[in-house]
Write a protein that holds these residues in place. Structure first.
Motif, PDB file in Angstrom:
ATOM      1  N   THR A   1      17.865 104.194   1.025  1.00  0.00           N
ATOM      2  CA  THR A   1      16.786 103.600   0.242  1.00  0.00           C
ATOM      3  C   THR A   1      15.603 103.156   1.092  1.00  0.00           C
ATOM      4  OG1 THR A   1      17.893 101.465   0.390  1.00  0.00           O
ATOM      5  CG2 THR A   1      18.328 102.792  -1.578  1.00  0.00           C
ATOM      6  N   GLU A   2      15.705 103.290   2.400  1.00  0.00           N
ATOM      7  CA  GLU A   2      14.603 102.852   3.248  1.00  0.00           C
ATOM      8  C   GLU A   2      14.165 103.967   4.193  1.00  0.00           C
ATOM      9  OE1 GLU A   2      16.417  98.662   4.299  1.00  0.00           O
ATOM     10  OE2 GLU A   2      14.259  98.412   4.044  1.00  0.00           O
ATOM     11  N   ILE A   3      14.010 105.171   3.617  1.00  0.00           N
ATOM     12  CA  ILE A   3      13.560 106.292   4.428  1.00  0.00           C
ATOM     13  C   ILE A   3      12.056 106.200   4.603  1.00  0.00           C
ATOM     14  CG2 ILE A   3      13.458 108.799   4.629  1.00  0.00           C
ATOM     15  CD1 ILE A   3      15.764 109.004   2.770  1.00  0.00           C
ATOM     16  N   LEU A   4      11.611 106.478   5.810  1.00  0.00           N
ATOM     17  CA  LEU A   4      10.181 106.429   6.116  1.00  0.00           C
ATOM     18  C   LEU A   4       9.661 107.828   6.431  1.00  0.00           C
ATOM     19  CD1 LEU A   4      10.255 103.389   8.562  1.00  0.00           C
ATOM     20  CD2 LEU A   4       9.636 103.362   6.131  1.00  0.00           C
ATOM     21  N   PRO A   5       8.348 108.013   6.420  1.00  0.00           N
ATOM     22  CA  PRO A   5       7.807 109.296   6.877  1.00  0.00           C
ATOM     23  C   PRO A   5       8.256 109.560   8.315  1.00  0.00           C
ATOM     24  CG  PRO A   5       6.082 107.958   5.893  1.00  0.00           C
ATOM     25  CD  PRO A   5       7.297 107.093   5.982  1.00  0.00           C
ATOM     26  N   SER A   6       8.404 110.827   8.637  1.00  0.00           N
ATOM     27  CA  SER A   6       8.978 111.188   9.937  1.00  0.00           C
ATOM     28  C   SER A   6       8.189 110.605  11.113  1.00  0.00           C
ATOM     29  CB  SER A   6       9.065 112.710  10.062  1.00  0.00           C
ATOM     30  OG  SER A   6       7.787 113.291   9.841  1.00  0.00           O
ATOM     31  N   VAL A   7       6.869 110.505  10.998  1.00  0.00           N
ATOM     32  CA  VAL A   7       6.094 109.999  12.135  1.00  0.00           C
ATOM     33  C   VAL A   7       6.463 108.550  12.462  1.00  0.00           C
ATOM     34  CG1 VAL A   7       4.094 111.491  11.998  1.00  0.00           C
ATOM     35  CG2 VAL A   7       4.134 109.413  10.645  1.00  0.00           C
ATOM     36  N   LEU A   8       6.863 107.785  11.437  1.00  0.00           N
ATOM     37  CA  LEU A   8       7.279 106.413  11.703  1.00  0.00           C
ATOM     38  C   LEU A   8       8.741 106.379  12.154  1.00  0.00           C
ATOM     39  CD1 LEU A   8       5.526 104.553   8.746  1.00  0.00           C
ATOM     40  CD2 LEU A   8       4.915 104.482  11.156  1.00  0.00           C
ATOM     41  N   GLN A   9       9.571 107.226  11.578  1.00  0.00           N
ATOM     42  CA  GLN A   9      10.977 107.279  11.999  1.00  0.00           C
ATOM     43  C   GLN A   9      11.091 107.752  13.444  1.00  0.00           C
ATOM     44  OE1 GLN A   9      13.588 107.101   8.278  1.00  0.00           O
ATOM     45  NE2 GLN A   9      13.661 109.170   9.074  1.00  0.00           N
ATOM     46  N   ASP A  10      10.205 108.649  13.827  1.00  0.00           N
ATOM     47  CA  ASP A  10      10.276 109.204  15.175  1.00  0.00           C
ATOM     48  C   ASP A  10       9.945 108.166  16.258  1.00  0.00           C
ATOM     49  OD1 ASP A  10       9.047 112.545  14.328  1.00  0.00           O
ATOM     50  OD2 ASP A  10      11.017 111.608  14.135  1.00  0.00           O
ATOM     51  N   LEU A  11       9.387 107.027  15.854  1.00  0.00           N
ATOM     52  CA  LEU A  11       9.165 105.967  16.845  1.00  0.00           C
ATOM     53  C   LEU A  11      10.488 105.360  17.272  1.00  0.00           C
ATOM     54  CD1 LEU A  11       6.082 104.188  15.204  1.00  0.00           C
ATOM     55  CD2 LEU A  11       6.085 105.596  17.269  1.00  0.00           C
ATOM     56  N   GLY A  12      11.547 105.671  16.529  1.00  0.00           N
ATOM     57  CA  GLY A  12      12.886 105.244  16.903  1.00  0.00           C
ATOM     58  C   GLY A  12      13.230 103.879  16.357  1.00  0.00           C
ATOM     59  N   GLN A  13      14.503 103.585  16.385  1.00  0.00           N
ATOM     60  CA  GLN A  13      14.987 102.278  15.931  1.00  0.00           C
ATOM     61  C   GLN A  13      16.212 101.952  16.753  1.00  0.00           C
ATOM     62  OE1 GLN A  13      14.731  99.245  15.077  1.00  0.00           O
ATOM     63  NE2 GLN A  13      13.737  99.707  13.124  1.00  0.00           N
ATOM     64  N   ASN A  14      16.437 100.693  16.916  1.00  0.00           N
ATOM     65  CA  ASN A  14      17.549 100.232  17.757  1.00  0.00           C
ATOM     66  C   ASN A  14      18.838 100.075  16.981  1.00  0.00           C
ATOM     67  OD1 ASN A  14      15.740 100.017  19.905  1.00  0.00           O
ATOM     68  ND2 ASN A  14      15.285  97.876  19.468  1.00  0.00           N
ATOM     69  N   LEU A  15      19.905 100.121  17.696  1.00  0.00           N
ATOM     70  CA  LEU A  15      21.215  99.663  17.221  1.00  0.00           C
ATOM     71  C   LEU A  15      21.628 100.260  15.876  1.00  0.00           C
ATOM     72  CD1 LEU A  15      20.986  95.875  18.189  1.00  0.00           C
ATOM     73  CD2 LEU A  15      22.064  97.735  19.436  1.00  0.00           C
ATOM     74  N   GLY A  16      21.132 101.413  15.559  1.00  0.00           N
ATOM     75  CA  GLY A  16      21.590 102.074  14.342  1.00  0.00           C
ATOM     76  C   GLY A  16      21.152 101.443  13.050  1.00  0.00           C
TER      77      GLY A  16
ATOM     78  N   SER B   1      22.828 103.098   4.532  1.00  0.00           N
ATOM     79  CA  SER B   1      22.121 103.335   3.270  1.00  0.00           C
ATOM     80  C   SER B   1      20.842 102.510   3.145  1.00  0.00           C
ATOM     81  CB  SER B   1      23.055 103.050   2.094  1.00  0.00           C
ATOM     82  OG  SER B   1      24.144 103.948   2.124  1.00  0.00           O
ATOM     83  N   ALA B   2      20.836 101.333   3.731  1.00  0.00           N
ATOM     84  CA  ALA B   2      19.600 100.559   3.891  1.00  0.00           C
ATOM     85  C   ALA B   2      19.646 100.027   5.319  1.00  0.00           C
ATOM     86  CB  ALA B   2      19.497  99.425   2.879  1.00  0.00           C
ATOM     87  N   ASN B   3      18.530  99.488   5.777  1.00  0.00           N
ATOM     88  CA  ASN B   3      18.448  99.164   7.210  1.00  0.00           C
ATOM     89  C   ASN B   3      19.129  97.852   7.578  1.00  0.00           C
ATOM     90  OD1 ASN B   3      16.976 101.485   7.370  1.00  0.00           O
ATOM     91  ND2 ASN B   3      15.002 100.499   7.720  1.00  0.00           N
ATOM     92  N   TYR B   4      20.401  97.701   7.130  1.00  0.00           N
ATOM     93  CA  TYR B   4      21.110  96.464   7.462  1.00  0.00           C
ATOM     94  C   TYR B   4      21.852  96.541   8.787  1.00  0.00           C
ATOM     95  CZ  TYR B   4      23.997  99.142   4.055  1.00  0.00           C
ATOM     96  OH  TYR B   4      24.615 100.129   3.312  1.00  0.00           O
ATOM     97  N   GLY B   5      21.973  97.741   9.343  1.00  0.00           N
ATOM     98  CA  GLY B   5      22.677  97.846  10.616  1.00  0.00           C
ATOM     99  C   GLY B   5      24.183  97.641  10.433  1.00  0.00           C
ATOM    100  N   ASN B   6      24.837  97.341  11.541  1.00  0.00           N
ATOM    101  CA  ASN B   6      26.291  97.186  11.491  1.00  0.00           C
ATOM    102  C   ASN B   6      26.689  95.919  10.750  1.00  0.00           C
ATOM    103  OD1 ASN B   6      26.525  99.491  12.953  1.00  0.00           O
ATOM    104  ND2 ASN B   6      27.179  98.522  14.848  1.00  0.00           N
ATOM    105  N   ILE B   7      27.674  96.062   9.880  1.00  0.00           N
ATOM    106  CA  ILE B   7      28.255  94.914   9.188  1.00  0.00           C
ATOM    107  C   ILE B   7      29.718  94.857   9.591  1.00  0.00           C
ATOM    108  CG2 ILE B   7      28.843  93.929   6.933  1.00  0.00           C
ATOM    109  CD1 ILE B   7      26.349  95.281   5.822  1.00  0.00           C
ATOM    110  N   TYR B   8      30.089  93.791  10.239  1.00  0.00           N
ATOM    111  CA  TYR B   8      31.386  93.748  10.905  1.00  0.00           C
ATOM    112  C   TYR B   8      32.486  93.065  10.103  1.00  0.00           C
ATOM    113  CZ  TYR B   8      28.653  95.070  15.002  1.00  0.00           C
ATOM    114  OH  TYR B   8      27.816  95.723  15.884  1.00  0.00           O
ATOM    115  N   THR B   9      32.120  92.069   9.336  1.00  0.00           N
ATOM    116  CA  THR B   9      33.142  91.283   8.645  1.00  0.00           C
ATOM    117  C   THR B   9      32.911  91.318   7.138  1.00  0.00           C
ATOM    118  OG1 THR B   9      31.835  89.243   8.719  1.00  0.00           O
ATOM    119  CG2 THR B   9      33.278  89.683  10.602  1.00  0.00           C
TER     120      THR B   9
END
Lengths: 259, 356
Positions: free
Chosen positions: B69-84, B89-97
């Motif tokens: 649900t939080e897909i961006l245009p490729s030029v912004l995605q290509d700037l990269g993002q940390n830690l997955g 499905s949304a940019n919540y990253g790792n959920i451990y518990t």
């Protein structure tokens, strides 16, 4: 008035031999060149660095800026118009992946990004501007100019689908005509404002004046009024150039009958 | 000795270690036959730890729709993002518990507003629930704008899914002393600053994990009645433990708690199923090659075996991983068209000086 005041292999100074302001920079200088051409009276005060031969496109490389620095010695001030198409290069067309950011006034259902992410995309081009500025002598009197506002979507959509070259570009990329739609006015205006904000920050960091776009060139939405649109997708025309040059006369305090 | 009849006589081979683990082990046979609802049109949302993110490419390559649900245009995605952060499905990253998951959903519904949600550092506002984001907000207003949007998109991802896959990773967490908010990492490790007056260690037990999972499932069931849940336990051991125990012992405890909790929750809800990724990877039948040389990260081979078993048990093929994102390719072509048009105009402009 001679139009070729000075000439080197690629570049010439078009306009006054001892101008109040020399204009230099990227393709948005064309509106100034056009205005100087249409209204020779401006050539009493201004000059623009132009190509010696328009049958070939020249790049504003180190040689260009060397010429600009040399020409600047003949002028009281040097005005730099930098890039101005960052919002178009990536976002002219609607990619199908909309996004929003703070202050953009876009659909709140779109995924959002921090402004810092957009600035990260644009910053490399502005790093080059800082490098160019630092190559000027410290005594130089430099102005930075905002670049023309983005054109209205209605203007763009009508031209995109009627231009054979654009259609060939689309075909070669495997796209359909329906894929070639301009992105929203709100998006491009908001992105353009970020570009202008970065330019303003650079001007402030160097203590240079910033000349903003003439207010009358912009619609309420923030797009470029159609009267001032050049007959392409990204550039302003001679009428815009005239507005800008009249604004520069005001900034310089030169009181003449408006051209 | 006279043989008398007993229940074991009628049990299938899968009930006997000697017949189905010591020899003839088939991962697909470990999968609960009731997990037969994955289809090519299934819309899948997932959450969990690093192991969970490894499963996503297989889900997509098999033709299922992985919700993003939080897909961006490729030029912004290509700037990269940390830690997955961009993996799920949304940019919540790792959920451990389980509690972290439950609180995330509660936040998206507006039921829970953590008091201590941000940290100011070097002119930036750091999200304590996503401390590794590559691009930060510049002020509180922007932070709240972005967080609100992200939570809305999280809710959309959860409530539009047919299948929710959650991989339980940890029981250990660092929580706010103010309101019990669970952070994905100990404040001060990625960003922020650790303050013992504000944060404390918590090691969730079986009862707490069951309660958190149940609460999450109940609320999501009420907002998305068609959803089914697949729970699994991550086979990846702890990086470190904040208990006084050896990390091996702490890991075994955590995984035991999570395994029991997952099992108990499947008894409480008809639409919740357990998927034995943990057993396939860590059981004594598993080869050493299922782990990388660090004996912690699951190897590509291990992930492939797990996902092949899951997909095949649902009659789905497990093809070679490939990009199936036609929409992203089209978007990239459109951006390239923008590039070409913009640069072409810069070229052409000067060919016709009399155009005005």
């Amino acid at each position: 008035m001679s139009t070729a005041i000075d000439s080197r292999e690629k570049w010439i100074l078009f306009g006054s031999p001892n101008p109040e302001i020399i204009f230099a920079g990227h393709s948005h200088t064309f509106a100034i060149y056009s205005a100087l051409n249409k209204f020779p009276q401006f050539q009493n005060f201004f000059a623009v660095v132009a190509q010696a031969d328009y049958s070939q496109h020249q790049v504003q490389d180190s040689e260009y800026w060397e010429f600009v620095r040399a020409s600047s010695k003949k002028a009281k001030k040097t005005a730099i118009i930098w890039n101005g198409n960052q919002h178009n290069i990536h976002f002219l067309l609607d990619s199908g992946f909309p996004f929003n950011f703070f202050g953009a006034n876009l659909d709140r259902n779109f995924p959002t990004v921090p402004i810092s992410q957009i600035r990260a995309l644009f910053n490399p081009t502005f790093d080059e501007l800082k490098t160019v500025i630092l190559q000027f002598p410290k005594s130089s009197k430099i102005l930075l100019l905002e670049t023309p506002a983005p054109k209205p979507k209605s203007f763009l959509d009508a031209r995109i689908t009627s231009d054979k070259d654009f259609l060939n570009i689309a075909k070669n990329l495997g796209l359909n005509l329906s894929d070639l739609k301009a992105s929203s006015d709100e998006l491009r205006v908001a992105l353009w404002k970020i570009n202008q904000q970065i330019t303003a920050e650079i001007a402030e960091s160097f203590s240079y004046p910033l000349i903003s776009v003439p207010e009358s060139s912009v619609t309420e939405l923030g797009t470029l009024r159609e009267d001032f649109c050049g007959d392409d997708l990204t550039h302003a025309n001679f009428k815009y150039g005239k507005l800008l040059l009249n604004k520069c006369l005001d900034v310089l305090g030169i009181k003449i009958e408006k051209i | 000795m006279k043989k008398s009849s007993n229940p074991y006589q009628n049990f299938p081979d899968s009930a006997f270690w000697a017949r189905s683990v010591a020899k003839n082990f088939q991962p697909v046979e470990v999968i609960n036959p009731k997990i037969n609802f994955l289809q090519k049109k299934s819309r899948v949302t997932s959450a969990g730890s690093c192991f969970a993110s490894n499963l996503i490419p297989y889900i997509e390559s098999a033709g299922l729709t992985y919700i993003r649900t939080e897909i961006l245009p490729s030029v912004l995605q290509d700037l990269g993002q940390n830690l997955g952060y961009a993996n799920f499905s949304a940019n919540y990253g790792n959920i451990y518990t389980a509690r972290q998951l439950n609180q995330l959903y509660q936040r998206s519904l507006g039921y829970f507003r953590p008091i201590d949600d941000r940290f100011r550092e070097d002119g930036k506002i750091i999200d304590l629930f996503r401390p590794g984001l590559k691009f930060a907000s510049q002020d509180d207003s922007e932070f709240e704008f972005i967080t609100s949007s992200h939570l809305q998109k999280t809710r959309e991802a959860f409530e539009s899914a047919d299948i929710f896959v959650f991989t339980l990773g940890l029981t250990e967490a660092w929580v706010s002393k103010l309101d019990g908010a669970v952070y994905p990492s100990c404040p001060g490790t990625i960003s922020g600053k650790f303050d013992p007056n504000k944060y404390e260690f918590s090691n969730f037990d079986v009862t707490q994990t069951i309660a958190d999972l149940s609460n999450f499932i109940e609320i999501l069931n009420s907002n998305n009645p068609k959803i089914k849940f697949l729970l699994s336990v991550s086979p990846v051991p702890l990086v470190a433990t904040a208990t006084k125990s050896h990390v091996l012992e702490a890991t075994t405890y955590s995984k035991a708690v999570l395994r029991v909790a997952a099992n108990e929750v499947t008894k409480l809800f008809k639409n919740v199923f357990y998927f034995p990724a943990y057993e396939i990877i860590t059981g004594p039948q598993a080869p050493d090659e299922f782990f990388e040389t660090d004996k912690r990260n699951v190897s590509k081979l291990g992930v492939e075996v797990v996902m092949r078993a899951l997909l095949e048990s649902n009659g789905l093929k497990s093809p070679n991983l490939k990009s199936t994102d036609v929409e992203k390719s089209r978007s990239e072509s459109i951006v390239e068209a923008s590039h070409k048009i913009s640069y072409r105009e810069c070229d052409e402009l000067f060919l016709d000086i009399n155009s005005d």
